[in-house]
Design a protein around this motif. Structure first.
Motif, PDB file in Angstrom:
ATOM      1  N   ARG A  82       3.479  -0.386   1.266  1.00 63.10           N
ATOM      2  CA  ARG A  82       4.607  -0.902   0.654  1.00 63.10           C
ATOM      3  C   ARG A  82       5.686  -0.236   0.636  1.00 63.10           C
ATOM      4  O   ARG A  82       7.018  -0.951   1.007  1.00 63.10           O
ATOM      5  CB  ARG A  82       4.131  -0.961  -0.989  1.00 63.10           C
ATOM      6  N   GLY A  83       5.638   1.053   0.720  1.00 63.87           N
ATOM      7  CA  GLY A  83       6.918   1.756   1.073  1.00 63.87           C
ATOM      8  C   GLY A  83       7.733   1.753   2.364  1.00 63.87           C
ATOM      9  O   GLY A  83       8.741   1.572   2.511  1.00 63.87           O
TER      10      GLY A  83
ATOM     11  N   THR B 277       7.456   7.910   3.015  1.00 60.01           N
ATOM     12  CA  THR B 277       8.128   6.633   3.408  1.00 60.01           C
ATOM     13  C   THR B 277       7.255   6.170   4.392  1.00 60.01           C
ATOM     14  O   THR B 277       7.073   4.872   4.378  1.00 60.01           O
ATOM     15  CB  THR B 277       9.480   7.258   4.377  1.00 60.01           C
ATOM     16  N   VAL B 278       6.709   6.613   5.702  1.00 61.34           N
ATOM     17  CA  VAL B 278       5.945   5.984   6.458  1.00 61.34           C
ATOM     18  C   VAL B 278       4.446   5.831   5.983  1.00 61.34           C
ATOM     19  O   VAL B 278       3.857   4.574   6.240  1.00 61.34           O
ATOM     20  CB  VAL B 278       5.866   6.809   7.786  1.00 61.34           C
ATOM     21  N   ALA B 279       3.941   6.747   5.280  1.00 61.36           N
ATOM     22  CA  ALA B 279       2.634   6.624   4.768  1.00 61.36           C
ATOM     23  C   ALA B 279       2.674   5.933   3.256  1.00 61.36           C
ATOM     24  O   ALA B 279       1.527   5.845   2.921  1.00 61.36           O
ATOM     25  CB  ALA B 279       1.944   7.900   4.657  1.00 61.36           C
ATOM     26  N   SER B 280       3.733   5.820   2.873  1.00 62.63           N
ATOM     27  CA  SER B 280       3.917   4.989   1.483  1.00 62.63           C
ATOM     28  C   SER B 280       3.229   5.452   0.354  1.00 62.63           C
ATOM     29  O   SER B 280       2.400   4.984  -0.348  1.00 62.63           O
ATOM     30  CB  SER B 280       3.272   3.594   1.717  1.00 62.63           C
ATOM     31  N   HIS B 281       3.513   6.879   0.147  1.00 58.94           N
ATOM     32  CA  HIS B 281       3.072   7.553  -1.223  1.00 58.94           C
ATOM     33  C   HIS B 281       4.239   7.725  -2.019  1.00 58.94           C
ATOM     34  O   HIS B 281       5.168   8.604  -1.580  1.00 58.94           O
ATOM     35  CB  HIS B 281       2.242   8.577  -0.782  1.00 58.94           C
ATOM     36  N   PRO B 282       4.430   7.432  -3.268  1.00 52.01           N
ATOM     37  CA  PRO B 282       5.348   7.730  -4.034  1.00 52.01           C
ATOM     38  C   PRO B 282       5.704   9.495  -4.031  1.00 52.01           C
ATOM     39  O   PRO B 282       4.537  10.210  -3.642  1.00 52.01           O
ATOM     40  CB  PRO B 282       4.982   7.477  -5.582  1.00 52.01           C
ATOM     41  N   ALA B 283       6.789   9.696  -3.960  1.00 55.39           N
ATOM     42  CA  ALA B 283       7.326  11.138  -3.724  1.00 55.39           C
ATOM     43  C   ALA B 283       6.595  12.051  -4.784  1.00 55.39           C
ATOM     44  O   ALA B 283       6.157  13.278  -4.331  1.00 55.39           O
ATOM     45  CB  ALA B 283       8.633  11.293  -3.989  1.00 55.39           C
ATOM     46  N   TRP B 284       6.213  11.781  -5.998  1.00 56.99           N
ATOM     47  CA  TRP B 284       5.722  12.633  -7.079  1.00 56.99           C
ATOM     48  C   TRP B 284       4.372  12.949  -6.752  1.00 56.99           C
ATOM     49  O   TRP B 284       3.783  14.031  -6.790  1.00 56.99           O
ATOM     50  CB  TRP B 284       5.883  12.168  -8.341  1.00 56.99           C
TER      51      TRP B 284
ATOM     52  N   VAL C 163      -4.757   9.264   6.083  1.00 56.03           N
ATOM     53  CA  VAL C 163      -6.150   8.940   5.966  1.00 56.03           C
ATOM     54  C   VAL C 163      -6.527   8.235   4.631  1.00 56.03           C
ATOM     55  O   VAL C 163      -7.160   7.131   4.573  1.00 56.03           O
ATOM     56  CB  VAL C 163      -7.097  10.211   5.611  1.00 56.03           C
ATOM     57  N   ASN C 164      -5.612   8.036   3.668  1.00 57.10           N
ATOM     58  CA  ASN C 164      -5.541   7.270   2.477  1.00 57.10           C
ATOM     59  C   ASN C 164      -5.122   5.835   2.889  1.00 57.10           C
ATOM     60  O   ASN C 164      -5.493   4.899   2.092  1.00 57.10           O
ATOM     61  CB  ASN C 164      -4.585   7.874   1.407  1.00 57.10           C
ATOM     62  N   ASN C 165      -4.560   5.672   3.904  1.00 62.12           N
ATOM     63  CA  ASN C 165      -4.156   4.292   4.445  1.00 62.12           C
ATOM     64  C   ASN C 165      -5.353   3.493   5.408  1.00 62.12           C
ATOM     65  O   ASN C 165      -5.047   2.647   5.727  1.00 62.12           O
ATOM     66  CB  ASN C 165      -2.787   4.260   5.049  1.00 62.12           C
ATOM     67  N   GLN C 166      -6.288   4.331   5.535  1.00 64.33           N
ATOM     68  CA  GLN C 166      -7.329   3.823   6.329  1.00 64.33           C
ATOM     69  C   GLN C 166      -8.535   3.362   5.586  1.00 64.33           C
ATOM     70  O   GLN C 166      -8.792   3.580   4.283  1.00 64.33           O
ATOM     71  CB  GLN C 166      -8.031   4.981   7.172  1.00 64.33           C
TER      72      GLN C 166
END
Length: 457
Positions: free
Chosen positions: A60-61, A153-160, A180-183
């Protein structure tokens, strides 16, 4: 290549749009909504719906960053319906190789109509066409130079969440962790031992490899098309689904035959089954949970595996009814509290969590976790063990909860116990000082935290 009729929204995209719209408006259980909706689809359509929903949530990010140059305002400031249409359309363009660009744009327009944004179909058409041509390439953060910005940004994880990760493992590992979380996560089974009659060669029947850290674990290398229920041995209770890190947590219990064990917050029951297996047929595990639906699932699993004579199931809200407040509440040599948590450690399996949680949620979860520890502490007999576990890596839900409990009246007789001497041994790579920790990028398993707390004699 997928063949799609122009001007007609495909059923899989319709379900994906419905689920994402529901999630963006009021976060809930995406997997449950997909299962409910999949009943009206055929197998391939259902799998494409799952792929699109989980793909959008995982990316999403990044999708928002790609779309940004073509929008007057950032994606998150657009109406939710427009967001869903653009995200699904851009996901098809960037990640669904079997979908032609023309079909992705056309279906994005149909999505806008379906979602009540008929007046914005021209905008959707123009934006998606420009994305397909890459008219305005986005300059994204360099992973090596700016690993945290890349992770966000690229791996789409909120900054916090990225900041929480970096506090644990540093910038370079955080980028690896987010990748790895996106796999697709592995599907891991815990095999029943001894195996039920007729399933002595179950490892040979299933397509998988032995677990790296737990001997009863089998990591499937192919996901079953018909779901886990279609696997040989399922109906006969030859296994249950349980991540290898969750299986490793059970080792902190250091169980011996004849022990009485309380599994608080037990549903859906993987650790209950593991404890019952370790203890043997002449022991008892009392499994407690507040959720009636989840308890029914636990009972189904207990019955399927054949452990009904080893497990007593009880519905109870431990925050309202602390242990020892009911007549007949006894003591236990071992109590396991796998507490409700933020779920940050299972983002790989549930990508919706990263967008549904806020930093402020961590404190609320932590307060509940401390309350549950205080509630079950009286159940631990002198010299007994209380194991606290969560599938989260945040300090607020890990060390700070343990520290708060030990400083409380209920925890004054407890101290942090050693992980050495547990049988079987805790995997060495998961031992972090006084605690057990696992990470997806290091262990290929969910991110768990566990502490072994011992009561004074």
């Amino acid at each position: 290549m997928t063949t799609e009729s122009p001007g007609r929204l495909t059923p899989d995209r319709r379900l994906a749009a419905e689920v994402l719209l529901r999630q963006f408006n009021r976060p809930g259980r995406v997997d449950h909504w997909l299962r409910e909706g999949a009943e009206r689809l055929d197998g391939p359509e259902a799998r494409r719906s799952w792929a699109r929903v989980y793909g959008v949530l995982r990316h999403r990010g990044h999708l928002g960053a790609v779309l940004r140059p073509y929008l007057r305002f950032p994606l998150e400031e657009q109406g939710v319906e427009l967001q869903v249409a653009l995200l699904l359309g851009s996901y098809d363009l960037l990640h669904m190789d079997t979908v032609p660009d023309r079909a992705a744009v056309d279906q994005g327009v149909e999505l806008a109509r379906f979602l009540g944004e008929g007046r914005k179909t021209g905008l959707v058409n123009a934006v998606l066409r420009r994305v397909s041509r890459d008219d305005k390439p986005v300059r994204l953060p360099d992973r090596d130079k700016s690993p945290l910005a890349w992770a966000s940004t690229v791996a789409s994880h909120p900054a916090w969440i990225v900041d929480e990760m970096a506090a644990r493992v540093g910038g370079a590992e955080t980028a690896q962790w987010c990748e790895v979380n996106n796999q697709e996560p592995p599907l891991t089974l815990c095999l029943r031992t001894p195996a039920p009659s007729g399933h002595d060669d179950l490892r040979g029947q299933l397509v998988g490899v032995p677990g790296e850290y737990v001997e009863d674990a089998l990591v499937l290398t192919e996901r079953p098309l018909g779901g886990v229920h279609a696997l040989p041995g399922f109906e006969d209770g030859a296994f249950w689904v349980q991540d290898e890190a969750a299986q490793a947590v059970c080792r902190l219990l250091d169980l011996r035959p004849g022990m009485r064990v309380l599994d608080a917050c037990a549903a859906p029951g993987g650790k209950t089954l593991a404890a019952a297996q370790k203890l043997g047929p002449r022991s008892l595990v009392v499994a407690v949970d507040v959720d009636e639906v989840r308890l029914r699932l636990l009972k189904e699993s207990v019955d399927r595996v054949g452990f009904s004579n080893r497990v007593a199931i009880q519905r109870r809200d431990l925050l309202l009814e602390p242990w020892t407040t009911r007549s007949g509440d006894g003591g236990f040599e071992v109590v396991l509290l796998d507490a409700p948590c933020s779920g940050l450690g299972v983002i790989r399996r549930h990508p919706d969590i990263r967008w549904a949680r806020t930093r402020e949620d961590l404190g609320r979860y932590a307060d509940r976790q401390v309350g549950l520890l205080e509630s079950v502490a009286p159940a631990v007999v002198a010299g007994g063990t209380l194991v606290y576990a969560v599938c989260s890596f945040s300090r607020a839900e890990n060390e700070e909860v343990v520290e708060r409990f030990l400083a409380s009246k209920a925890g004054r007789d407890f101290s942090i116990g050693t992980l050495k001497g547990c049988t079987p041994a805790i995997p060495e790579s998961m031992v972090d000082g006084e605690f057990m920790r696992s990470y997806p990028h290091r262990h290929g398993a969910d991110a768990f935290f566990a502490a072994r707390l011992e009561r004074d004699l």
